[in-house]
Motif scaffolding. Structure first.
Motif, short mmCIF file in Angstrom:
data_model
loop_
_atom_site.label_atom_id
_atom_site.label_comp_id
_atom_site.label_asym_id
_atom_site.label_seq_id
_atom_site.Cartn_x
_atom_site.Cartn_y
_atom_site.Cartn_z
N MET A 47 6.41 -46.35 19.93
CA MET A 47 5.06 -46.68 19.48
C MET A 47 4.04 -45.91 20.31
SD MET A 47 4.91 -50.76 18.80
CE MET A 47 5.13 -51.16 20.54
N GLN A 48 2.80 -45.93 19.83
CA GLN A 48 1.66 -45.44 20.57
C GLN A 48 0.69 -46.61 20.72
OE1 GLN A 48 0.63 -41.15 20.07
NE2 GLN A 48 1.44 -41.47 18.01
N ILE A 49 0.34 -46.90 21.96
CA ILE A 49 -0.38 -48.14 22.27
C ILE A 49 -1.66 -47.82 23.03
CG2 ILE A 49 -0.26 -50.36 23.48
CD1 ILE A 49 2.86 -50.06 23.19
N LEU A 50 -2.79 -48.29 22.53
CA LEU A 50 -4.06 -48.20 23.22
C LEU A 50 -4.19 -49.45 24.09
CD1 LEU A 50 -6.89 -46.93 23.63
CD2 LEU A 50 -7.65 -48.23 21.63
N SER A 51 -4.14 -49.28 25.41
CA SER A 51 -4.14 -50.41 26.34
C SER A 51 -5.45 -50.41 27.13
CB SER A 51 -2.94 -50.33 27.28
OG SER A 51 -2.91 -51.46 28.13
N ILE A 52 -6.29 -51.41 26.89
CA ILE A 52 -7.62 -51.49 27.50
C ILE A 52 -7.58 -52.60 28.54
CG2 ILE A 52 -10.09 -51.66 27.06
CD1 ILE A 52 -9.46 -51.09 24.09
N LEU A 71 -6.87 -42.15 16.39
CA LEU A 71 -6.81 -43.61 16.38
C LEU A 71 -5.87 -44.12 15.29
CD1 LEU A 71 -10.45 -44.88 17.10
CD2 LEU A 71 -8.48 -44.73 18.64
N GLY A 72 -5.74 -43.38 14.21
CA GLY A 72 -4.82 -43.78 13.15
C GLY A 72 -3.36 -43.69 13.55
N ASP A 120 -14.30 -53.88 19.00
CA ASP A 120 -14.71 -52.73 18.21
C ASP A 120 -13.60 -51.69 18.15
OD1 ASP A 120 -16.90 -51.15 16.83
OD2 ASP A 120 -16.43 -49.78 18.49
N ALA A 121 -12.90 -51.50 19.27
CA ALA A 121 -11.77 -50.57 19.27
C ALA A 121 -10.67 -51.05 18.34
CB ALA A 121 -11.22 -50.42 20.70
N VAL A 122 -10.40 -52.35 18.35
CA VAL A 122 -9.41 -52.93 17.44
C VAL A 122 -9.80 -52.65 15.99
CG1 VAL A 122 -8.40 -55.08 16.60
CG2 VAL A 122 -8.65 -54.71 19.06
N ALA A 141 -8.27 -47.28 10.68
CA ALA A 141 -7.53 -46.02 10.54
C ALA A 141 -6.05 -46.25 10.24
CB ALA A 141 -7.68 -45.19 11.81
N ASN A 142 -5.52 -47.39 10.71
CA ASN A 142 -4.12 -47.72 10.50
C ASN A 142 -3.99 -49.22 10.26
OD1 ASN A 142 -1.36 -48.05 10.43
ND2 ASN A 142 -1.04 -47.68 12.61
N PRO A 143 -4.04 -49.67 9.02
CA PRO A 143 -3.99 -51.11 8.72
C PRO A 143 -2.73 -51.80 9.22
CG PRO A 143 -4.76 -49.87 6.81
CD PRO A 143 -4.28 -48.86 7.81
N ALA A 144 -1.68 -51.05 9.52
CA ALA A 144 -0.44 -51.66 10.00
C ALA A 144 -0.48 -51.93 11.50
CB ALA A 144 0.74 -50.75 9.67
N ALA A 145 -1.50 -51.45 12.19
CA ALA A 145 -1.60 -51.65 13.64
C ALA A 145 -1.87 -53.12 13.95
CB ALA A 145 -2.70 -50.77 14.22
N VAL A 146 -1.48 -53.56 15.16
CA VAL A 146 -1.68 -54.95 15.57
C VAL A 146 -2.47 -54.99 16.87
CG1 VAL A 146 0.44 -55.73 14.47
CG2 VAL A 146 0.48 -55.06 16.89
N TYR A 147 -3.08 -56.13 17.11
CA TYR A 147 -3.81 -56.37 18.34
C TYR A 147 -3.12 -57.47 19.11
CZ TYR A 147 -7.54 -58.07 21.46
OH TYR A 147 -8.26 -58.49 22.55
#
Length: 283
Positions: free
Chosen positions: A1-6, A71-72, A93-95, A101-107
């Motif tokens: 996966m690719q994960i944006l970690s804030i 982001l997608g 906002d990032a979520v 950009a990618n509706p399959a992404a999760v938060y």
């Protein structure tokens, strides 16, 4: 996966992104760490140095990532401690941008607020902000037992009450809930439980209660549960793998007699979780 970690970051030790990024990378995932603070060490020492980054600066970093048009490609957003509503708004906002950009992404949100014995340790207003604004936007949350009770607006002392509280919180938005440090009347002395609930059912793992409570354990737990849940598609499997790895890290920390969790020393148990705990189905 690719994960944006804030999350927060420290130079010395392991909390926030400094606890979450390495385990995720060790599992083979690509992580985009965005820092909300950059301290010398975690605040549990009572003294630290370094900047608390303004929410606008964090937003600029995320905007720069968006400028790359990637982001997608993100499969998930991960967040932990949120120091103020302004930072929470940047994260949400990032979520929204990632999901657009990618509706399959999760938060995945670790709603850090407090703990049993310590009470709330975040600024006034943050618990209510997390409960009312952030948690309903999350797909996965990883509260401890104390935080679950606050989110559900009740006190729970039995397993049935814990599951009822989880259902109350899930009704607000998040489909997956991992509750850590669960203590109820049926937990054997010297043990604690971790409970995972989703649309598919509910499971629990019982572990020995180790005589340590280091900073950063919750950050590792949230990161690993997100990773294993998304890759396995099974809450039970994710629960078993996550707790087996985290327990190994805590055992190594106890053996080393250190204040900082031993992520590096226990990295093999992160990359290849030992088959140590078996989840039992609750419903």
């Amino acid at each position: 996966m690719q994960i944006l970690s804030i999350q927060s970051s420290v130079a010395y030790g392991h909390v926030g992104n400094s606890a979450a990024v390495f385990p995720l990378q060790r599992l083979g995932h690509e992580v985009w760490p965005v820092l909300t603070v950059h301290f010398s060490n975690h605040t549990g020492y009572g003294a630290w140095r370094g900047p608390l980054l303004p929410a606008a600066d964090v937003a600029e970093v995320i905007a720069g990532i968006a400028d790359r048009g990637v982001l997608g490609d993100a499969d998930a957003v991960l967040s932990g401690y949120q120091g103020d509503p302004a930072m929470g708004a940047v994260i949400l906002d990032a979520v929204a941008q990632v999901k657009a950009a990618n509706p399959a992404a999760v938060y995945c949100c670790d709603p850090v607020m407090g703990d049993l014995g310590r009470g709330m340790f975040v600024r006034p207003g943050i618990p209510e902000y997390l409960r009312d604004t952030v948690v309903p936007r999350a797909d996965i949350i990883t509260p401890n037992h104390f935080e679950l009770d606050f989110l559900a607006g009740r006190t729970t002392s039995s397993l049935a009450e814990v599951l009822d509280a989880v259902d109350v919180v899930r009704a607000t938005g998040p489909r997956h809930v991992l509750v850590t440090s669960v203590l109820h009347g049926d937990v054997p002395a010297g043990s604690l439980e971790v409970v995972a609930v989703s649309d598919e059912g509910a499971w629990a793992v019982t572990t020995p209660l180790l005589p340590i409570n280091p900073n950063g354990g919750g950050d590792v737990t949230a990161a690993l549960y997100l990773a294993h849940l998304r890759t396995s598609g099974s809450p039970a499997t994710a629960l078993e793998r996550t707790i087996s790895s985290v327990f190994a890290v805590l055992e190594a920390t106890l053996a080393a007699g250190t204040r900082e969790i031993q992520l590096i020393a226990a990295q093999d148990a992160i990359a290849e979780p030992p088959a140590r705990f078996t989840a039992r189905k609750l419903r």
